[in-house]
Scaffold this motif. Structure first.
Motif, short mmCIF file in Angstrom:
data_model
loop_
_atom_site.label_atom_id
_atom_site.label_comp_id
_atom_site.label_asym_id
_atom_site.label_seq_id
_atom_site.Cartn_x
_atom_site.Cartn_y
_atom_site.Cartn_z
N GLN A 1 -4.15 -10.07 7.31
CA GLN A 1 -5.14 -9.56 8.54
C GLN A 1 -4.84 -8.03 8.41
OE1 GLN A 1 -3.58 -12.47 9.02
NE2 GLN A 1 -5.30 -13.62 8.32
N TRP A 2 -4.38 -7.42 7.52
CA TRP A 2 -4.21 -5.95 7.51
C TRP A 2 -3.16 -5.37 8.59
CZ3 TRP A 2 -5.18 -3.51 3.12
CH2 TRP A 2 -6.10 -4.16 2.18
N VAL A 3 -2.24 -6.26 9.29
CA VAL A 3 -1.49 -5.94 10.15
C VAL A 3 -0.18 -5.17 9.66
CG1 VAL A 3 -0.18 -6.40 12.12
CG2 VAL A 3 -2.52 -7.24 11.73
N HIS A 4 0.26 -3.92 9.93
CA HIS A 4 1.45 -3.32 9.31
C HIS A 4 2.57 -3.94 9.67
CE1 HIS A 4 4.35 0.35 9.20
NE2 HIS A 4 4.35 -0.46 8.20
N THR A 5 3.54 -4.76 8.70
CA THR A 5 4.57 -5.52 9.27
C THR A 5 5.70 -4.93 8.64
OG1 THR A 5 4.44 -6.79 7.03
CG2 THR A 5 3.31 -7.66 9.07
N ALA A 6 5.96 -4.05 7.67
CA ALA A 6 7.20 -3.55 7.15
C ALA A 6 7.04 -2.24 6.51
CB ALA A 6 7.93 -4.54 6.42
N GLY A 7 8.00 -1.50 6.24
CA GLY A 7 7.85 -0.13 5.49
C GLY A 7 7.23 0.85 6.13
N PRO A 8 6.93 2.16 5.70
CA PRO A 8 6.55 3.15 6.22
C PRO A 8 4.91 2.91 6.59
CG PRO A 8 6.70 3.56 3.78
CD PRO A 8 7.50 2.26 4.20
N MET B 1 1.05 -1.18 -0.12
CA MET B 1 0.14 0.19 -0.16
C MET B 1 0.67 1.39 -0.02
SD MET B 1 -3.11 0.88 2.62
CE MET B 1 -4.47 2.00 2.00
N THR B 2 0.45 2.33 -0.48
CA THR B 2 1.18 3.60 -0.48
C THR B 2 1.10 4.33 0.81
OG1 THR B 2 -1.05 4.62 -1.43
CG2 THR B 2 0.72 4.08 -2.94
N PRO B 3 2.22 4.53 1.18
CA PRO B 3 2.35 5.37 2.85
C PRO B 3 1.48 6.40 3.03
CG PRO B 3 4.36 4.97 1.55
CD PRO B 3 3.41 4.80 0.62
N THR B 4 1.21 6.77 4.20
CA THR B 4 0.47 7.84 4.78
C THR B 4 1.12 9.08 4.38
OG1 THR B 4 -0.49 8.90 6.45
CG2 THR B 4 1.69 7.83 6.98
N ASN B 5 0.29 9.96 4.00
CA ASN B 5 0.86 11.37 3.47
C ASN B 5 1.86 11.30 2.29
OD1 ASN B 5 -0.43 13.00 5.47
ND2 ASN B 5 1.10 12.18 6.92
N SER B 6 1.96 10.44 1.35
CA SER B 6 2.56 10.32 0.12
C SER B 6 2.04 10.68 -0.93
CB SER B 6 3.32 8.76 0.05
OG SER B 6 2.00 7.94 -0.32
N SER B 7 2.78 11.17 -1.83
CA SER B 7 2.15 11.77 -3.37
C SER B 7 2.23 10.63 -4.10
CB SER B 7 2.92 12.75 -3.51
OG SER B 7 2.60 13.10 -5.10
N LEU B 8 1.31 10.38 -4.91
CA LEU B 8 1.27 9.24 -6.00
C LEU B 8 2.22 9.67 -6.99
CD1 LEU B 8 -2.53 8.20 -6.49
CD2 LEU B 8 -0.82 7.41 -5.04
N ASP C 1 8.29 5.89 -3.98
CA ASP C 1 9.68 4.99 -3.90
C ASP C 1 9.27 3.51 -3.86
OD1 ASP C 1 12.06 3.68 -3.75
OD2 ASP C 1 12.90 5.04 -1.93
N PRO C 2 9.73 2.78 -4.91
CA PRO C 2 9.24 1.27 -4.78
C PRO C 2 9.93 0.68 -3.60
CG PRO C 2 10.86 1.61 -6.57
CD PRO C 2 10.38 2.88 -5.99
N GLU C 3 10.91 1.00 -2.86
CA GLU C 3 11.68 0.53 -1.94
C GLU C 3 10.87 0.74 -0.38
OE1 GLU C 3 13.30 -2.19 -2.15
OE2 GLU C 3 13.00 -1.94 -4.30
N ALA C 4 10.10 1.87 -0.63
CA ALA C 4 9.29 2.59 0.66
C ALA C 4 7.67 2.66 0.49
CB ALA C 4 9.66 4.12 0.64
N LEU C 5 7.18 1.32 0.28
CA LEU C 5 5.93 1.32 0.27
C LEU C 5 5.68 0.25 1.56
CD1 LEU C 5 5.33 0.10 -3.49
CD2 LEU C 5 4.83 2.30 -2.40
#
Length: 209
Positions: free
Chosen positions: A66-73, A45-52, A56-60
């Motif tokens: 179960q929709w638990v945030h596990t990695a990335g921003p 998913m695209t991160p919060t407050n990010s512009s489409l 950055d492909p490495e910062a998603l």
């Protein structure tokens, strides 16, 4: 039936490319809008407050099934809307949420349906109609039930006073459908107050097969 997930590095690159395409053509401005895609292990998913337009492909954001945030921003605060659409449409592989101009303008009107069935591509990409759900504060979990019910009617939903959310069998399908929804909203505005010739039920059924 849940669709098979694609190679994650390729999905990351396509999220960035299609996000930039939407941004460059004015379907998204600033940090508005977000994209999610199903993976073999959950969701990107695209991160919060990010512009489409500047992803950055490495910062998603990475979320498990179960929709638990596990990695990335941290993911967008509107993750609950994406969750509702995947629950409503288990065949979906991607979901796109936009604040595109004409759909958002229509979302502020009391007209229902917001967009009449004027073209065959509206029907083929978006279904018989596009329902509107009531306004909820962005990120509120209270939207879940209403949005899930609306998503079961078709792949696209208008969010009152907010924008749109669209699901697709692939990321490209979801983006194409979101663009079709915006153009259909523009047509509805251009034709407002004029005698139109919407597709009739026989024509709609023929398109739906």
């Amino acid at each position: 039936m849940t669709p098979p997930a694609e190679n994650e590095p390729a999905l990351r690159e396509r999220i960035v490319a299609l996000g930039a395409s939407l941004f460059d053509r004015g379907f998204s401005v600033g940090s508005a809008g977000n994209i999610s895609v199903r993976t073999q292990d959950g969701f990107l998913m695209t991160p919060t407050n990010s512009s489409l337009g500047r992803l950055d492909p490495e910062a998603l954001s990475v979320l498990d099934p179960q929709w638990v945030h596990t990695a990335g921003p941290k993911p967008s605060k509107e993750v609950v809307m994406h969750q509702a659409m995947y629950q409503a449409r288990p065949q979906a592989a991607a979901v796109v949420h936009l604040h595109s101009t004409y759909v958002t303008a229509l979302s502020c009107l009391e007209t229902e349906p917001a967009i009449p069935p004027l073209t065959p591509y509206f029907i083929m990409r978006l279904g018989r109609d596009v329902p509107t759900v009531p306004y909820y504060k962005p990120g509120s979990p209270a939207v879940l039930a209403d949005l899930q019910a609306a998503g079961e009617r078709g792949p696209a939903v208008i969010l009152a006073n907010h924008g749109s959310i669209v699901a697709g069998g692939s990321l490209e399908d979801a983006v194409n459908a979101a663009e079709e929804l915006e153009v259909s909203a523009q047509l509805a505005f251009l034709l407002e107050g004029r005698a139109t010739r919407p597709l009739n039920q026989e024509q709609i059924q023929d398109l739906l097969g």
